[in-house]
Write an enzyme that holds these catalytic residues in place. Structure first.
Site, PDB file in Angstrom:
ATOM      1  N   LYS A 100       0.487  -1.537  -0.389  1.00  0.00           N
ATOM      2  CA  LYS A 100      -0.286   0.246   0.011  1.00  0.00           C
ATOM      3  C   LYS A 100       0.888   1.805  -0.087  1.00  0.00           C
ATOM      4  O   LYS A 100       1.966   1.369  -0.016  1.00  0.00           O
ATOM      5  CB  LYS A 100      -0.781  -0.216   1.170  1.00  0.00           C
ATOM      6  CG  LYS A 100      -0.521  -0.086   2.677  1.00  0.00           C
ATOM      7  CD  LYS A 100      -1.508  -0.730   3.678  1.00  0.00           C
ATOM      8  CE  LYS A 100      -0.338  -0.172   5.399  1.00  0.00           C
ATOM      9  NZ  LYS A 100      -1.408  -1.025   6.082  1.00  0.00           N
ATOM     10  N   TYR A 157      17.228  29.879   8.872  1.00  0.00           N
ATOM     11  CA  TYR A 157      16.183  30.058   9.484  1.00  0.00           C
ATOM     12  C   TYR A 157      16.112  30.512  10.849  1.00  0.00           C
ATOM     13  O   TYR A 157      16.132  29.597  11.438  1.00  0.00           O
ATOM     14  CB  TYR A 157      14.955  29.530   8.439  1.00  0.00           C
ATOM     15  CG  TYR A 157      14.366  29.942   6.989  1.00  0.00           C
ATOM     16  CD1 TYR A 157      14.247  31.184   6.959  1.00  0.00           C
ATOM     17  CD2 TYR A 157      14.604  29.109   6.324  1.00  0.00           C
ATOM     18  CE1 TYR A 157      14.498  31.350   5.063  1.00  0.00           C
ATOM     19  CE2 TYR A 157      14.210  29.376   4.711  1.00  0.00           C
ATOM     20  CZ  TYR A 157      14.147  30.207   5.009  1.00  0.00           C
ATOM     21  OH  TYR A 157      14.019  30.718   3.238  1.00  0.00           O
TER      22      TYR A 157
HETATM   23  C1  LIG Z   1      -0.104  -1.539   6.848  1.00  0.00           C
HETATM   24  C2  LIG Z   1      -1.100  -3.112   7.087  1.00  0.00           C
HETATM   25  C3  LIG Z   1      -0.406  -4.577   7.445  1.00  0.00           C
HETATM   26  C4  LIG Z   1       1.455  -4.078   7.463  1.00  0.00           C
HETATM   27  O1  LIG Z   1       1.382  -3.425   8.482  1.00  0.00           O
HETATM   28  P1  LIG Z   1       3.412  -3.126   8.756  1.00  0.00           P
HETATM   29  O2  LIG Z   1       3.406  -3.236  10.431  1.00  0.00           O
HETATM   30  O3  LIG Z   1       4.202  -2.374   7.971  1.00  0.00           O
HETATM   31  O4  LIG Z   1       3.303  -5.173   8.346  1.00  0.00           O
HETATM   32  C5  LIG Z   1      -1.112  -5.210   7.830  1.00  0.00           C
HETATM   33  N1  LIG Z   1      -2.239  -5.399   7.967  1.00  0.00           N
HETATM   34  C6  LIG Z   1      -3.188  -4.749   7.397  1.00  0.00           C
HETATM   35  C7  LIG Z   1      -4.379  -4.604   7.483  1.00  0.00           C
HETATM   36  C8  LIG Z   1      -2.525  -3.267   7.449  1.00  0.00           C
HETATM   37  O5  LIG Z   1      -3.462  -1.891   7.361  1.00  0.00           O
END
Ligand SMILES: *Cc1c(COP(=O)(O)O)cnc(C)c1O
Length: 357
Positions: free
Chosen positions: A42, A255
Site C-alpha cells: 500500500k 532560518y
Molecule cells: C499496513 C497493514 C499491514 C502491514 O503493516 P506493517 O506494520 O507495515 O507490517 C498489515 N495489515 C494491515 C491490515 C495493514 O493495514
C-alpha cells in the site's frame, strides 16, 4: 552521482535496493517457517514505488498482495500480471466495481453491508476482516454469527484480523486478540487465516495464522521501534553538496538562526528539504553521511535545502560530493524526526528520482 562524462548531478535521488527487499522477504519466510508470506505494498510500496517493488516480491515468491484502495490495486495488477491475488484493505465500495473487475481485485470486506453488496454484485473472491480489539476497520465480534450466515453463500478466501500492539510483545491485548480470533476461526472452518503484520511476524506462531502480512519489514524499517531492525533498509537518499561555507565561531545557520557555531566549522548545503519529505523536526539529532562519517544537520531544514556540519568529514566535504541519508540510519533518522520509519518512507517526495538497484 555523476553523469557518464563525470559531471556531478545536482539532484537528490532515492536509491531503492531491490536486493534488500528480496532478502527481507526471504528472512520473513525463515522467521515464520512454513507460513505463507504475503506482501503489503500500500501507499506505493511505502513510498518506494509499487510498480518496481511488487514484481520483485512476486519473483521472491509472494502470491498475495495487500493495498489500501482499488486504484493502488490497479497499479499493482499491471506490475505483477495475473499470477497473484491482490486484496484491497479499505473494503468493497460499489463505486470501485469497474476497477475491481478490470484488475481482478479482491476486497477485504469490513462490514455486513459490504458483504451483502459484494455477494449481490461481483461476488468474486474476497477476504473477511474482523475487528478483535483495535477498533479500526473490520466486522465487530458481536456480528460474527450474522456475517458468517451471510458468508454461507460464498466462503471467503481468507479471514483476517489486525493487531493493535504487536510491537509490544508483552502487551495483554495480543493474547486477547488471538483468543477472540479463535472464535472467528471456529465460525469459518477450513478457511485460511491471517493475523500478523511485520511486528506480528516477530511474535510466536500463534500470532501468525496461515498467511502473514508484513509491510515495513520488507522495506527494512524496525517493526519494534525500541529495537534495532533485523531487516535491511532498502531506501537511501543520495544528494550532492551544492556549496561549502566556513562558519566562524559564533556564526549562525539557517532560518531563525537556531544553530550557532561553538567553534570554526565547515558547513555543507545539500539539495534536499522538507519538500522531499525530510521533517523539519529532524534538525535535532538528524544526520547524513559522507562516506562513513556522520554529518549532523545544522539549523532548520528548509524546503529544498539542508545545512550540515561537515567539519568531521575534512577534505571529503566539497561541492558535488555525495551525502547519504537514511540507509542504515533509517530508524535513527525517523527517531530524530519524532516519528517512525513508516512515516519517513511514505513521505518521501515525488521530486526524489527513484533509482532501482
Ligand atoms: C499496513 C497493514 C499491514 C502491514 O503493516 P506493517 O506494520 O507495515 O507490517 C498489515 N495489515 C494491515 C491490515 C495493514 O493495514
Amino acid at each position: 552521482m555523476t553523469t557518464p562524462s563525470g559531471d556531478a548531478v545536482p539532484y537528490p535521488q532515492l536509491i531503492v535496493d531491490l536486493g534488500a527487499i528480496r532478502r527481507n522477504y526471504a528472512r520473513l519466510q525463515t522467521m515464520t517457517s512454513g507460513t505463507e508470506v504475503a506482501a503489503v505494498v500500500k501507499a506505493d510500496a511505502y513510498g518506494l514505488g509499487a510498480a518496481a517493488v511488487a514484481p520483485v516480491l512476486l519473483h521472491a515468491g509472494a502470491r498475495h498482495f495487500f493495498v489500501a484502495n482499488a486504484h493502488e490495486g490497479a497499479v499493482v495488477r499491471s506490475a505483477v500480471g495475473n499470477d497473484a491475488e491482490i486484496f484491497v484493505l479499505h473494503g468493497y465500495w460499489p463505486a470501485d466495481a469497474r476497477v475491481i473487475a478490470r484488475s481482478s481485485l479482491s476486497p477485504v470486506i469490513n462490514t455486513a453491508e459490504q458483504l451483502g453488496n459484494w455477494l449481490a454484485g461481483p461476488a468474486g473472491p474476497y477476504a473477511l476482516h474482523f475487528d478483535t480489539g483495535m477498533n479500526r476497520l473490520g466486522v465487530p465480534m458481536s456480528e460474527l454469527r450474522t456475517v458468517a450466515d451471510i458468508a454461507a453463500r460464498r466462503a471467503p478466501e481468507l479471514i483476517m484480523s489486525h493487531f493493535a500492539c504487536a510491537d509490544e510483545p508483552g502487551h495483554a491485548l495480543n493474547a486477547t486478540q488471538i483468543e477472540r480470533f479463535s472464535a472467528v476461526r471456529d465460525a469459518f472452518p477450513g478457511v485460511r487465516t491471517s493475523l500478523a503484520n511485520s511486528a506480528g511476524c516477530l511474535l510466536d506462531r500463534a500470532a501468525h495464522g496461515d498467511l502473514v502480512r508484513p509491510g515495513i519489514a520488507l522495506y527494512g524499517g524496525a517493526p519494534r521501534a525500541t529495537e534495532v531492525s533485523p531487516f535491511e533498509s532498502a531506501a537511501t537518499i543520495e544528494t550532492p553538496i551544492l556549496q561549502i561555507r566556513a562558519a566562524r565561531s559564533g556564526g549562525t545557520a539557517g532560518y531563525g538562526a537556531t544553530w550557532s557555531a561553538d567553534s570554526d566549522r565547515t558547513l555543507a548545503i545539500v539539495a534536499l528539504g522538507y519538500a522531499d519529505g525530510m521533517f523539519r523536526a529532524a534538525q535535532q539529532g538528524g544526520y547524513g553521511r559522507i562516506g562513513d562519517v556522520k554529518v549532523p544537520i545544522a539549523g532548520r531544514v528548509s524546503m529544498d535545502l539542508i545545512t550540515l556540519d561537515v567539519t568531521a568529514a575534512g577534505d571529503a566535504a566539497k561541492a558535488g560530493e555525495t551525502v547519504r541519508f537514511l540507509g542504515p540510519d533509517l530508524d535513527a533518522f525517523a527517531a530524530a524526526s519524532g516519528t517512525l520509519a513508516y512515516e519517513v518512507l511514505t513521505r518521501l517526495g515525488p521530486r526524489l528520482e527513484r533509482v532501482y538497484t
